[in-house]
Scaffold this motif. Structure first.
Motif, PDB file in Angstrom:
ATOM      1  N   ASP A 289      -9.668   5.370  -9.185  1.00 49.62           N
ATOM      2  CA  ASP A 289     -10.754   4.386  -9.449  1.00 49.62           C
ATOM      3  C   ASP A 289     -11.696   4.737  -8.172  1.00 49.62           C
ATOM      4  O   ASP A 289     -13.158   5.003  -8.396  1.00 49.62           O
ATOM      5  CB  ASP A 289     -10.574   3.129  -9.398  1.00 49.62           C
ATOM      6  CG  ASP A 289      -9.767   2.705 -10.919  1.00 49.62           C
ATOM      7  OD1 ASP A 289      -9.746   3.745 -11.811  1.00 49.62           O
ATOM      8  OD2 ASP A 289      -9.134   1.645 -10.837  1.00 49.62           O
ATOM      9  N   PHE A 290     -11.154   4.584  -6.956  1.00 45.38           N
ATOM     10  CA  PHE A 290     -12.211   4.708  -5.901  1.00 45.38           C
ATOM     11  C   PHE A 290     -12.874   6.322  -5.889  1.00 45.38           C
ATOM     12  O   PHE A 290     -14.027   6.398  -5.404  1.00 45.38           O
ATOM     13  CB  PHE A 290     -11.288   4.631  -4.422  1.00 45.38           C
ATOM     14  CG  PHE A 290     -12.061   5.094  -3.276  1.00 45.38           C
ATOM     15  CD1 PHE A 290     -13.338   4.547  -2.658  1.00 45.38           C
ATOM     16  CD2 PHE A 290     -11.559   6.228  -2.751  1.00 45.38           C
ATOM     17  CE1 PHE A 290     -13.942   5.186  -1.648  1.00 45.38           C
ATOM     18  CE2 PHE A 290     -12.357   6.866  -1.554  1.00 45.38           C
ATOM     19  CZ  PHE A 290     -13.358   6.304  -1.088  1.00 45.38           C
TER      20      PHE A 290
ATOM     21  N   MET B 105     -10.850   1.347   1.472  1.00 48.72           N
ATOM     22  CA  MET B 105      -9.597   2.176   1.479  1.00 48.72           C
ATOM     23  C   MET B 105      -9.872   3.483   2.388  1.00 48.72           C
ATOM     24  O   MET B 105      -8.525   3.973   2.943  1.00 48.72           O
ATOM     25  CB  MET B 105      -9.713   2.725  -0.111  1.00 48.72           C
ATOM     26  CG  MET B 105      -8.513   3.498  -0.587  1.00 48.72           C
ATOM     27  SD  MET B 105      -8.702   3.972  -2.188  1.00 48.72           S
ATOM     28  CE  MET B 105      -8.569   2.551  -3.019  1.00 48.72           C
TER      29      MET B 105
ATOM     30  N   THR C 227      -3.473   4.593  -9.399  1.00 47.87           N
ATOM     31  CA  THR C 227      -4.726   4.123 -10.050  1.00 47.87           C
ATOM     32  C   THR C 227      -5.718   3.672  -9.426  1.00 47.87           C
ATOM     33  O   THR C 227      -7.112   3.937  -9.619  1.00 47.87           O
ATOM     34  CB  THR C 227      -4.251   3.039 -11.191  1.00 47.87           C
ATOM     35  OG1 THR C 227      -3.111   3.635 -11.958  1.00 47.87           O
ATOM     36  CG2 THR C 227      -5.174   2.614 -12.173  1.00 47.87           C
ATOM     37  N   ARG C 228      -5.731   2.954  -8.426  1.00 43.10           N
ATOM     38  CA  ARG C 228      -6.612   2.408  -7.471  1.00 43.10           C
ATOM     39  C   ARG C 228      -7.282   3.336  -6.767  1.00 43.10           C
ATOM     40  O   ARG C 228      -8.690   3.466  -6.523  1.00 43.10           O
ATOM     41  CB  ARG C 228      -6.082   1.234  -6.562  1.00 43.10           C
ATOM     42  CG  ARG C 228      -5.459   0.040  -7.200  1.00 43.10           C
ATOM     43  CD  ARG C 228      -6.561  -1.008  -7.330  1.00 43.10           C
ATOM     44  NE  ARG C 228      -6.888  -1.426  -5.923  1.00 43.10           N
ATOM     45  CZ  ARG C 228      -8.231  -1.740  -5.705  1.00 43.10           C
ATOM     46  NH1 ARG C 228      -9.194  -1.930  -6.744  1.00 43.10           N
ATOM     47  NH2 ARG C 228      -8.672  -2.188  -4.373  1.00 43.10           N
ATOM     48  N   PHE C 229      -6.382   4.262  -6.237  1.00 39.32           N
ATOM     49  CA  PHE C 229      -7.162   5.524  -5.485  1.00 39.32           C
ATOM     50  C   PHE C 229      -8.020   6.290  -6.489  1.00 39.32           C
ATOM     51  O   PHE C 229      -9.141   6.711  -6.203  1.00 39.32           O
ATOM     52  CB  PHE C 229      -6.008   6.358  -4.845  1.00 39.32           C
ATOM     53  CG  PHE C 229      -6.625   7.621  -4.353  1.00 39.32           C
ATOM     54  CD1 PHE C 229      -7.437   7.613  -3.038  1.00 39.32           C
ATOM     55  CD2 PHE C 229      -6.450   9.157  -4.993  1.00 39.32           C
ATOM     56  CE1 PHE C 229      -7.931   8.745  -2.458  1.00 39.32           C
ATOM     57  CE2 PHE C 229      -6.674  10.114  -4.175  1.00 39.32           C
ATOM     58  CZ  PHE C 229      -7.571  10.040  -2.922  1.00 39.32           C
TER      59      PHE C 229
ATOM     60  N   TRP D 146     -16.297   1.409   2.911  1.00 41.25           N
ATOM     61  CA  TRP D 146     -15.186   1.594   1.690  1.00 41.25           C
ATOM     62  C   TRP D 146     -13.798   1.122   2.522  1.00 41.25           C
ATOM     63  O   TRP D 146     -13.090   1.769   3.199  1.00 41.25           O
ATOM     64  CB  TRP D 146     -15.081   2.898   1.466  1.00 41.25           C
ATOM     65  CG  TRP D 146     -16.227   3.548   0.576  1.00 41.25           C
ATOM     66  CD1 TRP D 146     -17.036   2.544  -0.434  1.00 41.25           C
ATOM     67  CD2 TRP D 146     -16.810   4.609   0.576  1.00 41.25           C
ATOM     68  NE1 TRP D 146     -17.856   3.498  -0.878  1.00 41.25           N
ATOM     69  CE2 TRP D 146     -18.021   4.853  -0.262  1.00 41.25           C
ATOM     70  CE3 TRP D 146     -16.429   5.807   1.264  1.00 41.25           C
ATOM     71  CZ2 TRP D 146     -18.745   5.740  -0.550  1.00 41.25           C
ATOM     72  CZ3 TRP D 146     -17.330   7.264   1.043  1.00 41.25           C
ATOM     73  CH2 TRP D 146     -18.326   7.008   0.276  1.00 41.25           C
TER      74      TRP D 146
ATOM     75  N   ALA E 168      -4.163   3.273  -0.082  1.00 44.79           N
ATOM     76  CA  ALA E 168      -4.302   2.507  -1.607  1.00 44.79           C
ATOM     77  C   ALA E 168      -3.097   1.923  -1.842  1.00 44.79           C
ATOM     78  O   ALA E 168      -1.935   2.384  -1.585  1.00 44.79           O
ATOM     79  CB  ALA E 168      -4.777   3.475  -2.644  1.00 44.79           C
ATOM     80  N   GLU E 169      -3.266   0.990  -3.015  1.00 46.99           N
ATOM     81  CA  GLU E 169      -2.115   0.184  -3.428  1.00 46.99           C
ATOM     82  C   GLU E 169      -1.120   1.266  -4.215  1.00 46.99           C
ATOM     83  O   GLU E 169      -0.040   1.184  -4.039  1.00 46.99           O
ATOM     84  CB  GLU E 169      -2.525  -0.969  -4.353  1.00 46.99           C
ATOM     85  CG  GLU E 169      -2.929  -2.183  -3.344  1.00 46.99           C
ATOM     86  CD  GLU E 169      -4.505  -2.108  -3.275  1.00 46.99           C
ATOM     87  OE1 GLU E 169      -4.970  -1.072  -3.154  1.00 46.99           O
ATOM     88  OE2 GLU E 169      -5.154  -3.191  -2.989  1.00 46.99           O
ATOM     89  N   ASN E 170      -1.900   1.846  -5.146  1.00 43.72           N
ATOM     90  CA  ASN E 170      -1.347   2.782  -5.749  1.00 43.72           C
ATOM     91  C   ASN E 170      -2.180   4.074  -6.554  1.00 43.72           C
ATOM     92  O   ASN E 170      -3.362   3.821  -6.065  1.00 43.72           O
ATOM     93  CB  ASN E 170      -0.772   2.051  -7.181  1.00 43.72           C
ATOM     94  CG  ASN E 170      -1.816   1.283  -7.868  1.00 43.72           C
ATOM     95  OD1 ASN E 170      -3.165   1.963  -8.071  1.00 43.72           O
ATOM     96  ND2 ASN E 170      -1.628  -0.116  -8.013  1.00 43.72           N
TER      97      ASN E 170
ATOM     98  N   TYR F  95       0.861  -1.127   0.140  1.00 41.10           N
ATOM     99  CA  TYR F  95      -0.179   0.041   0.036  1.00 41.10           C
ATOM    100  C   TYR F  95       0.960   1.326   0.023  1.00 41.10           C
ATOM    101  O   TYR F  95       1.447   1.746   1.109  1.00 41.10           O
ATOM    102  CB  TYR F  95      -0.957  -0.063   1.275  1.00 41.10           C
ATOM    103  CG  TYR F  95      -2.109  -1.105   1.369  1.00 41.10           C
ATOM    104  CD1 TYR F  95      -3.074  -0.866   0.619  1.00 41.10           C
ATOM    105  CD2 TYR F  95      -1.736  -2.342   1.705  1.00 41.10           C
ATOM    106  CE1 TYR F  95      -4.067  -1.882   0.640  1.00 41.10           C
ATOM    107  CE2 TYR F  95      -2.582  -3.328   1.515  1.00 41.10           C
ATOM    108  CZ  TYR F  95      -3.753  -3.018   1.170  1.00 41.10           C
ATOM    109  OH  TYR F  95      -4.870  -4.153   1.104  1.00 41.10           O
TER     110      TYR F  95
END
Length: 155
Positions: free
Chosen positions: A123-124, A96, A119-121, A94, A115-117, A66
């Motif tokens: 998207d959320f 995250m 992009t994931r953040f 959620w 978040a992992e990265n 993360y």
């Protein structure tokens, strides 16, 4: 809500447990300057009074994959009690969102996200946060580096 009346030993116990919640009662007693049985009684009393809410492990997020920590300032369309409660409940769904506060000022909520990265953040934020029916505005802040990490309360 009442403010707890704590003596110097209680305060030492709380400071030590915030620094290391895994130490044995014997070690805690030595650090607090008392013997083990009264130390255990004091800890149990602090737990029963709700001053000590629980014990958790502090994890190294990057070591677990993360790498991103961000804060989101969220403004709601309407600040009715029902909308505030509905959004507060949504934050619990959620994963995250690690911590959430209802705040005053330009925003209604402050969310601490991990978040992992990026992009994931993103998207959320796009697919979940801004899509929430109560949400009007979202301002995000990506962190650069954590410079301080201590227990939540100075006793």
């Amino acid at each position: 809500m009442f403010r707890a009346e704590l003596d110097a030993i209680d305060i030492r116990i709380l400071k030590e447990l915030q620094a290391d919640g895994r130490m044995t009662n014997v070690e805690l007693a030595a650090r607090a300057g008392i013997s083990a049985p009264p130390c255990l009684r004091r800890v149990r009393k602090l737990e029963e009074a709700g001053i000590i809410e629980g014990y958790t492990a502090m994890l190294n997020a990057p070591a677990l994959g993360y790498d991103l920590v961000a804060f989101c300032m969220v403004g709601l369309k309407h600040q009715s009690e029902a909308n505030l409660k509905a959004f507060a409940a949504a934050t619990g769904e959620w994963p995250m969102v690690r911590q959430a506060w209802m705040v005053s000022g330009d925003s209604d909520f402050l969310l601490h996200c991990v978040a992992e990265n990026l992009t994931r953040f993103q998207d959320f934020v796009i697919e979940e946060l801004t899509a929430n029916a109560q949400v009007d505005t979202v301002r995000t802040m990506l962190t650069i580096r954590q410079v301080k990490r201590v227990g939540l309360v100075e006793v």
